[in-house]
Write a protein that holds these residues in place. Structure first.
Motif, short mmCIF file in Angstrom:
data_model
loop_
_atom_site.label_atom_id
_atom_site.label_comp_id
_atom_site.label_asym_id
_atom_site.label_seq_id
_atom_site.Cartn_x
_atom_site.Cartn_y
_atom_site.Cartn_z
N THR A 187 0.84 -1.21 0.00
CA THR A 187 0.00 0.00 0.00
C THR A 187 0.88 1.26 0.00
O THR A 187 2.09 1.18 0.21
N HIS B 289 -2.19 4.46 4.68
CA HIS B 289 -3.10 3.97 3.65
C HIS B 289 -3.53 2.53 3.97
O HIS B 289 -4.69 2.16 3.77
N ALA B 290 -2.59 1.74 4.49
CA ALA B 290 -2.92 0.35 4.87
C ALA B 290 -4.02 0.34 5.92
O ALA B 290 -4.98 -0.43 5.83
N LEU C 66 -7.35 1.42 4.30
CA LEU C 66 -7.95 0.35 3.50
C LEU C 66 -8.55 -0.72 4.41
O LEU C 66 -9.67 -1.20 4.18
N TYR D 40 2.27 -1.98 4.02
CA TYR D 40 1.66 -3.25 3.61
C TYR D 40 0.74 -3.78 4.69
O TYR D 40 0.84 -3.38 5.85
N THR D 41 -0.15 -4.69 4.27
CA THR D 41 -1.01 -5.39 5.23
C THR D 41 -0.84 -6.88 4.99
O THR D 41 -0.54 -7.29 3.86
N ILE E 279 -9.08 -5.71 0.28
CA ILE E 279 -8.20 -4.53 0.30
C ILE E 279 -7.67 -4.25 -1.11
O ILE E 279 -7.63 -3.10 -1.56
N GLU E 280 -7.32 -5.31 -1.80
CA GLU E 280 -6.82 -5.15 -3.17
C GLU E 280 -7.90 -4.53 -4.07
O GLU E 280 -7.62 -3.64 -4.88
N GLN F 91 -8.20 -0.87 -3.14
CA GLN F 91 -7.03 -0.13 -3.63
C GLN F 91 -7.06 -0.02 -5.16
O GLN F 91 -6.63 0.98 -5.74
N ASN G 73 -1.67 -0.09 -8.27
CA ASN G 73 -0.43 -0.42 -7.55
C ASN G 73 0.28 0.87 -7.10
O ASN G 73 0.10 1.93 -7.71
#
Ligand code: PLP
Length: 381
Positions: free
Chosen positions: A63, A68-69, A72, A226-227, A241-242, A245, A251
């Protein structure tokens, strides 16, 4: 002394990896969650360094920063507000980083603060968390080492919290998950060690671990987080989450992906050197603050913040004639009269504290604390 930003440069190997990816033409779209090599490197780091078992690249989403992680994760895990429905509850130990509550609220959550004061070492207990859990509890946010308190939850303390979560999930709060923000994991000292709650039995598959490169690798401007959560549910969370995002940013910048791998694989030594420097600064800050009467400080054991209690200074008048009624008054008057910038505790849910960042050079720390000392010594009834 207000910014939470390491004053070190990004390690050269990380810069080189990004530059060479850029020169090599890595400038196109990638899979939203990140390229497979980078996600595998993160999964491997979580398994070997953090003891979080069963994480694969598929469980990881890269992320644009840990913030942001968290954003999300909240939007994917909290129910949006619906008329006639009680909102999902987000248990938030406070004092806490300023962004958790607004992000959770924006995602429809109701924030339930669980408060820890100086008398309990600025750390919430498992028992307090148990008492705050209800059938609506959805997320428990943990941040150890903690911004703003500089405190670190021990393995035993996290074990007790894990037991409470595990028990609650089987009874009163079946939807309860832990969100563990471990962005300061590498910056621990004074005998403290970092434990990932996601490595503990009973909560491993209930813990979304959030982390990033900003603090450990001096990469705040790169925007990398990242998560990850293991297990079947972890895969579902990663796909949600993907998907989100994918409609927000796609990406993150493609040519920083090799830089992530370089940081995780090559830069442990530099991270340890920076952590040792923060440890020396923490000692300096703790020693200097202990010499200032009217400030009660729990010595920091992680991250790069001290969080003194300024209660004894409130109600008093500064040399410049300002009456200090709140921690915000304290911080504003310190800035006006001594040109020292710190952050008032109200922003973190702690109205009797101020946060002092020591992510700056020791000479600046000395100068800042000289000013703080003069300021406090000059207060009159
Ligand atoms: N989490 C905590 C506790 C922080 O203190 C910060 C930054 O100050 C962040 C997350 C944000 O990290 P990032 O730069 O990766 O978005």
């Amino acid at each position: 002394m207000s910014l939470g930003e390491p004053d070190f440069p990004t390690p050269a190997a990380v810069v080189e990896a990004a530059v060479s990816a850029l020169r090599g033409g890595m400038t196109k779209y990638l899979p939203t969650a990140g390229d497979p090599q980078t996600r595998a490197a993160i999964a491997s780091k979580l398994e070997t360094e953090n003891g979080i078992r069963g994480v694969t690249g598929d469980h990881v989403v890269v992320t644009a920063g840990a913030k942001h992680a968290f954003f999300l994760a909240c939007h994917c895990l909290l129910d949006p507000p619906r008329p006639g429905h009680e909102p999902d509850e987000v248990l938030l130990p406070t004092p806490a980083w300023v962004s958790y509550a607004p992000i959770a609220q924006l995602a429809g959550g109701r924030v339930v603060e669980v408060r820890a004061g100086t008398e309990q070492g600025l750390k919430v207990t498992a028992d307090q968390i148990r008492r705050a859990i209800t059938p609506r509890s959805r997320l428990l946010v943990l941040n150890s080492p903690c911004n703003p308190t500089g405190q670190v939850l021990s393995r035993e303390e996290l074990g007790a919290i894990a037991e409470v979560v595990n028990e609650a999930a089987k009874t009163v709060a079946p939807r309860l998950l832990v969100v563990a923000d471990e962005i300061y994991e590498k910056i621990v000292y004074a005998g403290a060690t970092h434990t990932s709650i996601g490595s503990l039995d009973g909560v491993a598959e209930r813990t979304v671990t959030i982390n990033g490169l900003s603090k450990a690798f001096a990469m705040t401007g790169w925007r990398i987080g990242y998560t990850a959560m293991p297990g079947e549910e972890g895969l579902r969370v990663a796909r949600a989450i993907e998907t989100l995002q994918g409609q927000m940013t796609s990406n993150i910048t493609s040519f920083v992906m090799p830089a992530i791998v370089a940081a995780l694989r090559l830069c442990g030594g530099e991270t340890r050197r920076m952590a040792a420097e923060f440890a020396a600064r923490a000692e300096l800050v703790a020693r200097r603050l202990a010499e200032i009467p009217s400030l009660a400080t729990v010595p920091p054991r992680g991250a790069f913040y001290a969080f003194p209690d300024v209660w004894a200074c409130l109600g008093r008048t500064t040399r410049g004639g300002r009456v200090l009624r709140t921690a915000s008054d304290f911080a504003a008057a310190l800035l006006e009269e001594e040109r020292v910038a710190i952050v008032p505790g109200e922003e973190f849910g702690a109205e009797r504290h101020v946060r002092i960042s020591f992510a700056c050079a020791p000479a600046e720390i000395e100068r800042g604390i000289d000013g703080l000392e003069r300021f406090v010594m000059g207060l009159r009834a």
